[in-house]
Design a protein around this motif. Structure first.
Motif, PDB file in Angstrom:
ATOM      1  N   THR A  34      19.219  74.112  69.885  1.00  0.00           N
ATOM      2  CA  THR A  34      19.020  72.755  70.411  1.00  0.00           C
ATOM      3  C   THR A  34      17.806  72.093  69.759  1.00  0.00           C
ATOM      4  O   THR A  34      17.856  70.922  69.385  1.00  0.00           O
ATOM      5  CB  THR A  34      18.844  72.807  71.944  1.00  0.00           C
ATOM      6  OG1 THR A  34      20.054  73.298  72.525  1.00  0.00           O
ATOM      7  CG2 THR A  34      18.527  71.430  72.519  1.00  0.00           C
ATOM      8  N   PHE A  35      16.729  72.865  69.596  1.00  0.00           N
ATOM      9  CA  PHE A  35      15.553  72.305  68.932  1.00  0.00           C
ATOM     10  C   PHE A  35      15.881  71.911  67.502  1.00  0.00           C
ATOM     11  O   PHE A  35      15.601  70.789  67.072  1.00  0.00           O
ATOM     12  CB  PHE A  35      14.377  73.288  68.925  1.00  0.00           C
ATOM     13  CG  PHE A  35      13.258  72.808  68.035  1.00  0.00           C
ATOM     14  CD1 PHE A  35      12.431  71.772  68.437  1.00  0.00           C
ATOM     15  CD2 PHE A  35      13.073  73.346  66.763  1.00  0.00           C
ATOM     16  CE1 PHE A  35      11.435  71.279  67.597  1.00  0.00           C
ATOM     17  CE2 PHE A  35      12.079  72.873  65.915  1.00  0.00           C
ATOM     18  CZ  PHE A  35      11.255  71.835  66.337  1.00  0.00           C
TER      19      PHE A  35
ATOM     20  N   LYS B 245      18.794  71.379  65.921  1.00  0.00           N
ATOM     21  CA  LYS B 245      19.852  70.386  65.687  1.00  0.00           C
ATOM     22  C   LYS B 245      19.515  69.002  66.241  1.00  0.00           C
ATOM     23  O   LYS B 245      20.031  68.002  65.758  1.00  0.00           O
ATOM     24  CB  LYS B 245      21.175  70.858  66.311  1.00  0.00           C
ATOM     25  CG  LYS B 245      21.956  71.819  65.437  1.00  0.00           C
ATOM     26  CD  LYS B 245      23.429  71.856  65.812  1.00  0.00           C
ATOM     27  CE  LYS B 245      24.130  70.577  65.444  1.00  0.00           C
ATOM     28  NZ  LYS B 245      25.544  70.548  65.781  1.00  0.00           N
ATOM     29  N   THR B 246      18.693  68.946  67.279  1.00  0.00           N
ATOM     30  CA  THR B 246      18.442  67.655  67.939  1.00  0.00           C
ATOM     31  C   THR B 246      16.950  67.323  68.033  1.00  0.00           C
ATOM     32  O   THR B 246      16.508  66.272  67.585  1.00  0.00           O
ATOM     33  CB  THR B 246      19.049  67.657  69.359  1.00  0.00           C
ATOM     34  OG1 THR B 246      20.443  67.957  69.271  1.00  0.00           O
ATOM     35  CG2 THR B 246      18.870  66.298  70.034  1.00  0.00           C
ATOM     36  N   ALA B 247      16.174  68.237  68.629  1.00  0.00           N
ATOM     37  CA  ALA B 247      14.787  67.904  68.970  1.00  0.00           C
ATOM     38  C   ALA B 247      13.870  67.813  67.754  1.00  0.00           C
ATOM     39  O   ALA B 247      12.915  67.033  67.752  1.00  0.00           O
ATOM     40  CB  ALA B 247      14.240  68.919  69.972  1.00  0.00           C
ATOM     41  N   SER B 248      14.150  68.588  66.704  1.00  0.00           N
ATOM     42  CA  SER B 248      13.300  68.542  65.507  1.00  0.00           C
ATOM     43  C   SER B 248      13.270  67.141  64.907  1.00  0.00           C
ATOM     44  O   SER B 248      12.221  66.662  64.469  1.00  0.00           O
ATOM     45  CB  SER B 248      13.799  69.550  64.466  1.00  0.00           C
ATOM     46  OG  SER B 248      13.112  69.385  63.245  1.00  0.00           O
ATOM     47  N   LEU B 249      14.420  66.490  64.876  1.00  0.00           N
ATOM     48  CA  LEU B 249      14.512  65.126  64.336  1.00  0.00           C
ATOM     49  C   LEU B 249      13.593  64.173  65.104  1.00  0.00           C
ATOM     50  O   LEU B 249      12.841  63.392  64.503  1.00  0.00           O
ATOM     51  CB  LEU B 249      15.957  64.630  64.415  1.00  0.00           C
ATOM     52  CG  LEU B 249      16.192  63.179  63.989  1.00  0.00           C
ATOM     53  CD1 LEU B 249      16.115  63.035  62.476  1.00  0.00           C
ATOM     54  CD2 LEU B 249      17.546  62.681  64.478  1.00  0.00           C
ATOM     55  N   ILE B 250      13.635  64.264  66.431  1.00  0.00           N
ATOM     56  CA  ILE B 250      12.833  63.353  67.267  1.00  0.00           C
ATOM     57  C   ILE B 250      11.358  63.737  67.203  1.00  0.00           C
ATOM     58  O   ILE B 250      10.486  62.870  67.052  1.00  0.00           O
ATOM     59  CB  ILE B 250      13.366  63.358  68.718  1.00  0.00           C
ATOM     60  CG1 ILE B 250      14.845  62.915  68.727  1.00  0.00           C
ATOM     61  CG2 ILE B 250      12.537  62.435  69.609  1.00  0.00           C
ATOM     62  CD1 ILE B 250      15.525  63.053  70.069  1.00  0.00           C
ATOM     63  N   ALA B 251      11.081  65.040  67.275  1.00  0.00           N
ATOM     64  CA  ALA B 251       9.686  65.512  67.244  1.00  0.00           C
ATOM     65  C   ALA B 251       9.007  65.129  65.932  1.00  0.00           C
ATOM     66  O   ALA B 251       7.884  64.588  65.921  1.00  0.00           O
ATOM     67  CB  ALA B 251       9.649  67.026  67.425  1.00  0.00           C
ATOM     68  N   ASN B 252       9.670  65.402  64.829  1.00  0.00           N
ATOM     69  CA  ASN B 252       9.062  65.130  63.523  1.00  0.00           C
ATOM     70  C   ASN B 252       9.047  63.643  63.178  1.00  0.00           C
ATOM     71  O   ASN B 252       8.154  63.196  62.456  1.00  0.00           O
ATOM     72  CB  ASN B 252       9.764  65.954  62.443  1.00  0.00           C
ATOM     73  CG  ASN B 252       9.358  67.417  62.488  1.00  0.00           C
ATOM     74  OD1 ASN B 252       8.197  67.754  62.297  1.00  0.00           O
ATOM     75  ND2 ASN B 252      10.305  68.304  62.767  1.00  0.00           N
TER      76      ASN B 252
ATOM     77  N   ASP C 178      15.873  71.951  59.232  1.00  0.00           N
ATOM     78  CA  ASP C 178      16.170  72.369  60.606  1.00  0.00           C
ATOM     79  C   ASP C 178      17.609  72.032  61.005  1.00  0.00           C
ATOM     80  O   ASP C 178      18.269  72.825  61.691  1.00  0.00           O
ATOM     81  CB  ASP C 178      15.189  71.716  61.591  1.00  0.00           C
ATOM     82  CG  ASP C 178      13.814  72.369  61.565  1.00  0.00           C
ATOM     83  OD1 ASP C 178      13.691  73.471  61.001  1.00  0.00           O
ATOM     84  OD2 ASP C 178      12.868  71.770  62.105  1.00  0.00           O
ATOM     85  N   LEU C 179      18.095  70.865  60.584  1.00  0.00           N
ATOM     86  CA  LEU C 179      19.476  70.479  60.902  1.00  0.00           C
ATOM     87  C   LEU C 179      20.469  71.509  60.367  1.00  0.00           C
ATOM     88  O   LEU C 179      21.406  71.913  61.063  1.00  0.00           O
ATOM     89  CB  LEU C 179      19.796  69.098  60.317  1.00  0.00           C
ATOM     90  CG  LEU C 179      19.252  67.883  61.080  1.00  0.00           C
ATOM     91  CD1 LEU C 179      19.362  66.629  60.230  1.00  0.00           C
ATOM     92  CD2 LEU C 179      20.016  67.694  62.394  1.00  0.00           C
ATOM     93  N   VAL C 180      20.251  71.941  59.141  1.00  0.00           N
ATOM     94  CA  VAL C 180      21.165  72.916  58.524  1.00  0.00           C
ATOM     95  C   VAL C 180      21.034  74.275  59.215  1.00  0.00           C
ATOM     96  O   VAL C 180      22.038  74.919  59.546  1.00  0.00           O
ATOM     97  CB  VAL C 180      20.900  73.049  57.008  1.00  0.00           C
ATOM     98  CG1 VAL C 180      21.815  74.098  56.397  1.00  0.00           C
ATOM     99  CG2 VAL C 180      21.113  71.699  56.317  1.00  0.00           C
ATOM    100  N   ARG C 181      19.788  74.703  59.445  1.00  0.00           N
ATOM    101  CA  ARG C 181      19.585  75.990  60.121  1.00  0.00           C
ATOM    102  C   ARG C 181      20.167  75.961  61.538  1.00  0.00           C
ATOM    103  O   ARG C 181      20.719  76.951  62.024  1.00  0.00           O
ATOM    104  CB  ARG C 181      18.096  76.338  60.173  1.00  0.00           C
ATOM    105  CG  ARG C 181      17.520  76.738  58.809  1.00  0.00           C
ATOM    106  CD  ARG C 181      16.074  77.188  58.931  1.00  0.00           C
ATOM    107  NE  ARG C 181      15.525  77.561  57.641  1.00  0.00           N
ATOM    108  CZ  ARG C 181      15.642  78.770  57.093  1.00  0.00           C
ATOM    109  NH1 ARG C 181      16.306  79.720  57.742  1.00  0.00           N
ATOM    110  NH2 ARG C 181      15.095  79.044  55.921  1.00  0.00           N
ATOM    111  N   GLY C 182      20.054  74.810  62.205  1.00  0.00           N
ATOM    112  CA  GLY C 182      20.625  74.653  63.545  1.00  0.00           C
ATOM    113  C   GLY C 182      22.141  74.774  63.533  1.00  0.00           C
ATOM    114  O   GLY C 182      22.737  75.363  64.448  1.00  0.00           O
TER     115      GLY C 182
END
Length: 245
Positions: free
Chosen positions: A93-94, A96-103, A67-71
């Motif tokens: 935003t999801f 680059k930032t929120a995926s890390l916290i959510a997962n 997700d970070l790369v796709r973001g």
């Protein structure tokens, strides 16, 4: 470590010279060593992750890296259609930032509890907190001074990025759309765009949107039984909204 590695690589892409008031790795050591440093941190994270020995957790957290790369790719692009821009911005935003916290929230719930309902609550809490965190970050780019933020303000405009406050402001000042399309590349674009944002209610609307995401996070985490830990997570959502740096 995944987060830190992404910041090291972000600073290279953005050609940033400071972060949190300190010189960036690429500023001190140059781009080549900074790329390798980010890779090294990521490999150390991967080793630590493998040592946990839980394949579900490994799968969840490797999704973060993708997700970070796709973001980052989403951030490099933009939408010509005005109606698609906000959805593009929130998706970026999801990822680059929120995926890390959510997962991360989901992964720790998998380790601590076998109930899939709890895993989904944890994921939704982290997702909403993460999006709110980034929305406030985008607001602070317009409302905080450089000393508070530890990095130059209007940094996103200088990178050609249209964040929440800009997209809301463009609804009131349609002349901003041409600037968004050319990624604020002409002389004076950055200053003009900043003035439009400050004259509009873009900052207030973005802050309100962040509040909505925090309310969603609180609703999710409130589904768990009462505990000091649950209360702390509720308090955290309030801190996200009130931070000034």
């Amino acid at each position: 470590m995944i987060h830190t590695a992404s910041l090291v690589h972000d600073d290279i892409i953005d050609d940033a010279s400071s972060r949190r008031g300190k010189h960036t790795v690429n500023k001190i050591w140059g781009e080549k060593k900074a790329v390798l440093a980010g890779d090294l941190i990521l490999s150390a994270a991967s080793i630590a992750l493998a040592r946990i020995g839980n394949t579900t957790v490994i799968s969840i957290l490797t999704q973060v890296i993708e997700d970070l790369v796709r973001g980052e790719f989403l951030q490099l692009g933009s939408k010509e259609n005005e109606n698609e821009r906000f959805a593009h911005y929130l998706e970026k935003t999801f990822k680059k930032t929120a995926s890390l916290i959510a997962n991360s929230c989901k992964a720790v719930s998998v380790l601590g509890c076998p109930d899939p309902v709890v895993h989904e609550i944890a994921y939704q809490y982290g997702k909403n907190i993460g999006i709110a965190f980034q929305l406030i970050d985008d607001v602070l780019d317009f409302t905080s001074c450089s000393d508070q933020m530890g990095k130059p303000t209007s940094a996103d405009l200088k990178l050609g990025l249209a964040t929440g406050p800009v997209l809301f402001a463009s609804q009131q000042f349609p002349e901003m759309n041409a600037m968004i399309l050319r990624r604020f590349s002409l002389p004076g674009d950055v200053d003009r765009a900043r003035q439009y944002v400050l004259q509009s209610d873009g900052v207030q609307q973005t802050t309100y949107l962040a509040q909505q995401y925090c309310h969603k996070a609180i609703r999710e985490i409130s589904k768990l039984r009462p505990s000091p830990e649950r209360d702390a997570l509720i308090q955290l959502s309030e801190i996200v909204l009130t931070r000034d740096k």
